[in-house]
Write a protein that holds these residues in place. Structure first.
Motif, PDB file in Angstrom:
ATOM      1  N   HIS A  72      44.569  33.894  36.896  1.00 13.21           N
ATOM      2  CA  HIS A  72      43.409  35.058  37.055  1.00 13.21           C
ATOM      3  C   HIS A  72      43.839  35.948  38.225  1.00 13.21           C
ATOM      4  N   ILE A  73      44.150  35.584  39.288  1.00 13.69           N
ATOM      5  CA  ILE A  73      44.141  36.238  40.564  1.00 13.69           C
ATOM      6  C   ILE A  73      45.146  35.915  41.737  1.00 13.69           C
ATOM      7  N   GLY A  74      45.282  36.655  42.545  1.00 12.58           N
ATOM      8  CA  GLY A  74      46.448  36.447  43.555  1.00 12.58           C
ATOM      9  C   GLY A  74      45.776  35.656  44.855  1.00 12.58           C
ATOM     10  N   LEU A  75      45.307  36.054  45.876  1.00 13.20           N
ATOM     11  CA  LEU A  75      44.945  35.378  46.984  1.00 13.20           C
ATOM     12  C   LEU A  75      43.785  34.411  46.254  1.00 13.20           C
ATOM     13  N   THR A  76      43.566  33.096  46.926  1.00 17.15           N
ATOM     14  CA  THR A  76      42.610  32.335  46.181  1.00 17.15           C
ATOM     15  C   THR A  76      41.319  32.329  46.402  1.00 17.15           C
ATOM     16  N   PRO A  77      40.420  32.125  45.795  1.00 15.77           N
ATOM     17  CA  PRO A  77      39.095  32.170  46.256  1.00 15.77           C
ATOM     18  C   PRO A  77      38.774  31.434  47.575  1.00 15.77           C
ATOM     19  N   LEU A  78      39.452  30.268  48.172  1.00 16.68           N
ATOM     20  CA  LEU A  78      39.168  29.848  49.040  1.00 16.68           C
ATOM     21  C   LEU A  78      39.778  30.658  50.147  1.00 16.68           C
ATOM     22  N   GLN A  79      41.004  31.232  50.145  1.00 15.79           N
ATOM     23  CA  GLN A  79      41.301  32.238  51.022  1.00 15.79           C
ATOM     24  C   GLN A  79      40.307  33.353  51.234  1.00 15.79           C
ATOM     25  N   LEU A  80      39.776  33.868  50.262  1.00 16.16           N
ATOM     26  CA  LEU A  80      38.683  34.877  50.463  1.00 16.16           C
ATOM     27  C   LEU A  80      37.562  34.676  50.621  1.00 16.16           C
ATOM     28  N   GLY A  81      37.077  33.501  51.092  1.00 15.35           N
ATOM     29  CA  GLY A  81      35.988  32.786  51.346  1.00 15.35           C
ATOM     30  C   GLY A  81      35.231  32.067  50.811  1.00 15.35           C
TER      31      GLY A  81
END
Length: 513
Positions: A72-81
């Protein structure tokens, strides 16, 4: 173009059966224009193409490029908060995630995927905000990133018509909230709404405008709870008319199983069968909560499954009964979803996890996966879940020359007993440090830790600079909103699955008594 030859200590072209890889010793592969011409003993291949240029990989194993069948996405949800929660609560936690330009974001995960041997990704974009033009711009950013790095991409945009936050109508959930939170939440969800006609226009525009031979555009009805029956039927009609596959999330959690029961009076799989959606053109992402009858139906219709092992663990979704699918000869791909167990996109790690997780108690050798099966999931079967199908996934003559070159000496240093087959040793032991080269269409896009088309450090610096800035107004608003809605989401799902719902596991892992 002239013929090009690569030689290696071993070349694995694919799987012969569940336990036997097709592996050539002291081998060579000849290709032209990115198409495999022949594979066999190095002396014979060199003699057949005496004018070819030759690249030697003397202590390496070459195998088909790996396919991430669900991303789905690049930076992970954990990385983004957004920390890990159960899936339905995780959607609420994700409200506070930072925003990033889709081009940069996609390159970030492309770097991780390629450096672990992934040559093709099934990219399922969704949750972009704005009108058709804005979403189209975001989609073009994703596709542009894959073209820039040289990776192969099967792209789709997840169509969501309803129930965008919890498993009820958007307006009903907003009405549960305090007045100000409800107003902000309604405005937030409104920015994610496009008409069904716009979703189809998005597909048409992307397909018509695609000039990248390494990209294909397909369709994605997001999930049963996100789609109306009319929408599902319309996408199926579009899929048939266009000759493109569909990828659909389904039965990721027990809550989704219960939603299907409440909405249809039966299982999600039976409902899709009734609508005529099942078949080889459809891949079901996750499928954790299929019943035994559901599995029989999917096997009988040739429906594909994508196993997202790490995601299912991280989000407390459950464990796919993989061997029940394997016994029925189903096509099962492998996806890393939004992040692997190490919060990255390491397919070598994901393959080991799938190999290990399904080793249930007992001594029946056929009851557990083999390294060859796992490789097939991550290559040939994964390919069949994408719009590229049988063009990729193996290194047979006539297929695209997508491959990963693994350094056997590096992976097995200081010792590996030769009683262990080389492929088995690498499935168990290879790390990203041992990925020597990655080729797509015969082009080396990654070698010795460096990307040949693009500067990774420059892109990472741009990402760091963008995210070093304070949250903008909309990010501050969604950060505030997360705190307002999280508790209400917990209350919504409290008791959603009846406590007396019978659960008989496919695989017994332990015993209370």
């Amino acid at each position: 173009m002239s013929v090009e030859i690569v030689t290696a200590r071993w070349i694995v072209t694919g799987a012969q059966d569940e336990t036997t890889p097709v592996i050539h010793d002291d081998a060579a592969l000849a290709s032209r224009d990115g198409i495999v011409l022949a594979v066999g003993p190095a002396a014979e291949i060199k003699a057949a193409y005496p004018e070819a240029t030759v690249t030697d990989y003397p202590h390496h194993l070459i195998m088909p490029g790996l396919v991430n069948s669900h991303h789905h996405i690049g930076l992970t949800p954990l990385q983004l908060g957004a920390p890990d929660y159960a899936l339905e609560l995780w959607f609420a936690a994700r409200l506070s995630m930072r925003k990033l330009d889709p081009y940069l974001d996609t390159l970030y995960s492309a770097f991780e995927m390629i450096s672990s041997g992934i040559t093709t990704v099934q990219h399922i974009q969704g949750w972009a905000t704005g009108d058709l033009d804005e979403v189209l711009g975001a989609a073009r950013g994703v596709l542009g990133a894959y073209e820039a790095v040289g990776m192969r991409a099967s792209y789709c945009y997840a169509v969501r018509e309803q129930n965008r936050f919890v498993y009820e109508a958007d307006e009903d959930f907003c009405a549960r909230l305090p007045a100000e939170a409800g107003r902000v939440m309604a405005a937030h969800l409104a920015r994610q709404k496009m008409s069904f006609a716009d979703f189809m226009t998005l597909y048409d525009e992307l397909k018509a405008g695609n000039r990248n031979p390494r990209a294909r555009i397909q369709l994605a009805p997001a999930n049963l709870h996100w789609m109306t029956d009319d929408g599902l039927l319309a996408i199926k009609e579009k899929s048939d008319a266009e000759g493109v596959p569909m990828h659909m999330h389904l039965l990721e959690t027990a809550y989704q199983k219960e939603y299907a029961r409440r909405r249809t009076g039966t299982t999600a799989v039976k409902h899709l069968e009734k609508l005529g959606l099942l078949g080889p053109q459809l891949t079901l992402g996750h499928g954790v909560w299929m019943t035994e009858e559901d599995i029989e139906i999917c096997a009988g219709t040739g429906t594909c499954i994508c196993h997202n092992c790490s995601s299912n663990f991280r989000l407390r979704s459950g464990v796919l009964p993989l061997m029940e699918l394997q016994r029925r000869g189903m096509v099962v791909g492998m996806g890393i979803d939004e992040a692997g167990i190490n919060d990255d996109r390491d397919m070598l790690q994901e393959m080991r996890m799938a190999l290990t997780v399904h080793r249930g108690p007992g001594m029946d050798h056929s009851a557990v996966p083999t390294p060859t099966q796992v490789l097939r999931m991550a290559s040939e079967h994964g390919a069949l879940t994408t719009a590229f199908g049988a063009e990729i996934g193996r290194l047979d003559p006539g297929r695209r020359f997508d491959a990963v070159v693994l350094d056997y000496s590096s992976a097995t240093w200081p010792y590996q007993d030769p009683d262990i087959a080389p492929l088995d040793a690498l499935i168990h032991r290879a790390k990203t440090k041992d990925v020597h080269a990655v080729l797509v269409d015969g082009e080396v896009i990654y070698r010795d830790g460096q990307f040949t088309r693009i500067n990774r450090e420059s892109i990472l610096a741009q990402i760091a600079e963008a995210l070093a800035k304070p949250r903008d107004t909309s990010e501050q608003e969604t950060h505030w909103l997360r705190a307002q809605v999280f508790g209400e989401v917990e209350r919504f799902y409290d008791g959603y699955v009846p406590a007396d719902t019978p659960r008989i596991p496919f695989q017994q892992g332990s015993s209370r008594v």
